[in-house]
Design a protein around this motif. Sequence first.
Motif, PDB file in Angstrom:
ATOM      1  N   UNK A  67      13.174   6.145   4.529  1.00 22.18           N
ATOM      2  CA  UNK A  67      14.086   5.630   3.639  1.00 22.18           C
ATOM      3  C   UNK A  67      14.726   4.679   4.173  1.00 22.18           C
ATOM      4  N   UNK A  68      14.926   4.323   5.395  1.00 23.95           N
ATOM      5  CA  UNK A  68      15.579   3.217   5.693  1.00 23.95           C
ATOM      6  C   UNK A  68      14.893   1.720   5.806  1.00 23.95           C
ATOM      7  N   UNK A  69      13.561   2.030   5.870  1.00 25.03           N
ATOM      8  CA  UNK A  69      12.877   0.866   5.692  1.00 25.03           C
ATOM      9  C   UNK A  69      12.664   0.187   4.237  1.00 25.03           C
ATOM     10  N   UNK A  70      12.992   0.956   3.116  1.00 24.83           N
ATOM     11  CA  UNK A  70      13.138   0.500   1.918  1.00 24.83           C
ATOM     12  C   UNK A  70      14.427  -0.299   1.751  1.00 24.83           C
ATOM     13  N   UNK A  74      14.721  -7.160   0.350  1.00 20.08           N
ATOM     14  CA  UNK A  74      13.711  -7.553  -0.375  1.00 20.08           C
ATOM     15  C   UNK A  74      12.225  -6.577  -0.030  1.00 20.08           C
ATOM     16  N   UNK A  75      12.720  -5.592   0.706  1.00 25.89           N
ATOM     17  CA  UNK A  75      11.277  -4.597   0.703  1.00 25.89           C
ATOM     18  C   UNK A  75      11.128  -3.811  -0.668  1.00 25.89           C
ATOM     19  N   UNK A  76      12.423  -3.555  -1.158  1.00 26.14           N
ATOM     20  CA  UNK A  76      11.960  -2.791  -2.485  1.00 26.14           C
ATOM     21  C   UNK A  76      11.111  -3.677  -3.581  1.00 26.14           C
ATOM     22  N   UNK A  77      11.695  -5.126  -3.684  1.00 27.00           N
ATOM     23  CA  UNK A  77      10.985  -6.023  -4.505  1.00 27.00           C
ATOM     24  C   UNK A  77       9.660  -6.368  -4.206  1.00 27.00           C
ATOM     25  N   UNK A  78       9.301  -6.405  -2.796  1.00 16.71           N
ATOM     26  CA  UNK A  78       8.039  -6.360  -2.444  1.00 16.71           C
ATOM     27  C   UNK A  78       7.111  -5.272  -2.692  1.00 16.71           C
ATOM     28  N   UNK A  79       7.505  -4.026  -2.650  1.00 14.20           N
ATOM     29  CA  UNK A  79       6.900  -2.713  -2.877  1.00 14.20           C
ATOM     30  C   UNK A  79       6.809  -2.651  -4.513  1.00 14.20           C
ATOM     31  N   UNK A  80       7.657  -3.215  -5.397  1.00 17.02           N
ATOM     32  CA  UNK A  80       7.389  -3.177  -6.872  1.00 17.02           C
ATOM     33  C   UNK A  80       6.215  -4.381  -6.878  1.00 17.02           C
ATOM     34  N   UNK A  81       6.299  -5.352  -6.124  1.00 18.72           N
ATOM     35  CA  UNK A  81       5.339  -6.435  -6.602  1.00 18.72           C
ATOM     36  C   UNK A  81       3.867  -6.175  -6.163  1.00 18.72           C
ATOM     37  N   UNK A  82       3.760  -5.155  -5.118  1.00 21.19           N
ATOM     38  CA  UNK A  82       2.427  -4.700  -4.685  1.00 21.19           C
ATOM     39  C   UNK A  82       2.082  -3.775  -5.622  1.00 21.19           C
ATOM     40  N   UNK A  83       2.943  -2.923  -6.195  1.00 21.46           N
ATOM     41  CA  UNK A  83       2.672  -1.886  -7.252  1.00 21.46           C
ATOM     42  C   UNK A  83       1.916  -2.622  -8.557  1.00 21.46           C
ATOM     43  N   UNK A  84       2.004  -3.782  -8.875  1.00 23.70           N
ATOM     44  CA  UNK A  84       1.532  -4.168  -9.777  1.00 23.70           C
ATOM     45  C   UNK A  84       0.202  -4.638  -9.820  1.00 23.70           C
ATOM     46  N   UNK A 290      -5.256  -0.594   0.835  1.00 26.11           N
ATOM     47  CA  UNK A 290      -4.321  -0.025   1.687  1.00 26.11           C
ATOM     48  C   UNK A 290      -2.812  -0.459   1.300  1.00 26.11           C
ATOM     49  N   UNK A 291      -2.611  -1.917   1.326  1.00 28.81           N
ATOM     50  CA  UNK A 291      -1.602  -2.671   1.367  1.00 28.81           C
ATOM     51  C   UNK A 291      -1.031  -2.580  -0.348  1.00 28.81           C
ATOM     52  N   UNK A 292      -2.041  -2.789  -0.982  1.00 31.00           N
ATOM     53  CA  UNK A 292      -1.852  -2.632  -2.564  1.00 31.00           C
ATOM     54  C   UNK A 292      -1.317  -1.176  -2.954  1.00 31.00           C
ATOM     55  N   UNK A 293      -2.146  -0.008  -2.531  1.00 28.85           N
ATOM     56  CA  UNK A 293      -1.964   1.350  -3.058  1.00 28.85           C
ATOM     57  C   UNK A 293      -0.587   1.913  -2.529  1.00 28.85           C
ATOM     58  N   UNK A 294      -0.394   1.668  -1.122  1.00 27.33           N
ATOM     59  CA  UNK A 294       0.655   2.394  -0.346  1.00 27.33           C
ATOM     60  C   UNK A 294       0.357   3.975  -0.527  1.00 27.33           C
TER      61      UNK A 294
END
Length: 334
Positions: A67-70, A74-84, A290-294
């Motif tokens: 939870x701390x990593x997010x 910008x970690x959350x934005x990067x996470x959402x960007x990769x989700x796309x 793996x980077x894209x999917x999480x």
Amino acid sequence: MKQVKKSILSLFIAILIAAPVTTYAHVKWFAEVEAEKVPIEQILSPFFITFSLVVAIILAILPQLMGYLLKIPYANKLDNFLNGFRKYSRYILKYGTALAFVIQLFSGTMFAPEFEITETWQTVVMVLIIAGLLIPVHYSTKVAAALMFILFITVWADFGWFYMLDYGFYLAIIFVLLIGKTKVENWGFPFLYLGTGLSLCWVAVEKWVYPGMTLDIVASHNVPTFGFEPEIFIVMAAFVEFVVGYLLVVGILNRILGLVVTVIFILTSMLFGMTEIVGHAMIHIVLLIFIIEGVSFYEPPIKIHKTKIDQFIFVFLNFIFVLATFILIYYRFA
């Protein structure tokens, strides 16, 4: 919490020190000495056992920090960007596999640098696989996957099941391609995580059972050991590889791991050259996925346990059990 952060920092320092040179490089591709199995007592040295316990503790703490990593900027934005990009994952696997096979074909090999193309029919099958993957029809993809499986089995028959377990991730790739556009399509990527993770764990054990080959690479390629004794250094390097494989299987830090391992592959390619590129082109494609999917589609086994203490105990004991099982099985059949 400060002590926890220091432990995590120590783990990443170990990764940066140990990984870029011997980890993920299949030692059999570069070693110039015969494989010689060492006694089990030498593998299970006091340092090995102590380091195993330290790694198990750190891994048990790691899920509690997710939870701390997010919360990193910008970690959350990067996470959402990769989700796309998830909608492109299967296309990346399909056309990335075709690219990897093109590289192999031009190098005169199949699947890995040590499996040379010696017959005309093998070249024909390789060309048909590439063509089948490039045709934008899912039936064509299934035919290509079936041909990949047949070719893999022929290599398996020549080299033996034990030898080919290093490349078990190809079976996972074939499975993903075969079940596309079916009711069980969603099983594909979890199986890919499992197959790739187990392959990395298996290859890591090779460095403990046959340390002489890795020591030969360290000496012949002037690999820096950063002040560590070469024997200690290769134990640490193999642990990094094993831990990455284990974490992929249990579903922790997949995006970060994918990024870290991709950087490591680039560094090892600079050190070992074209052989490394040919051998790991396919793994690069898998890591990109793996980077894209999480872990969006994969429920980590740790989620079975609800309390933090239960999760800590599960990861700690599970890692020790998996480590011991891999070593015993590998040593028994090596």
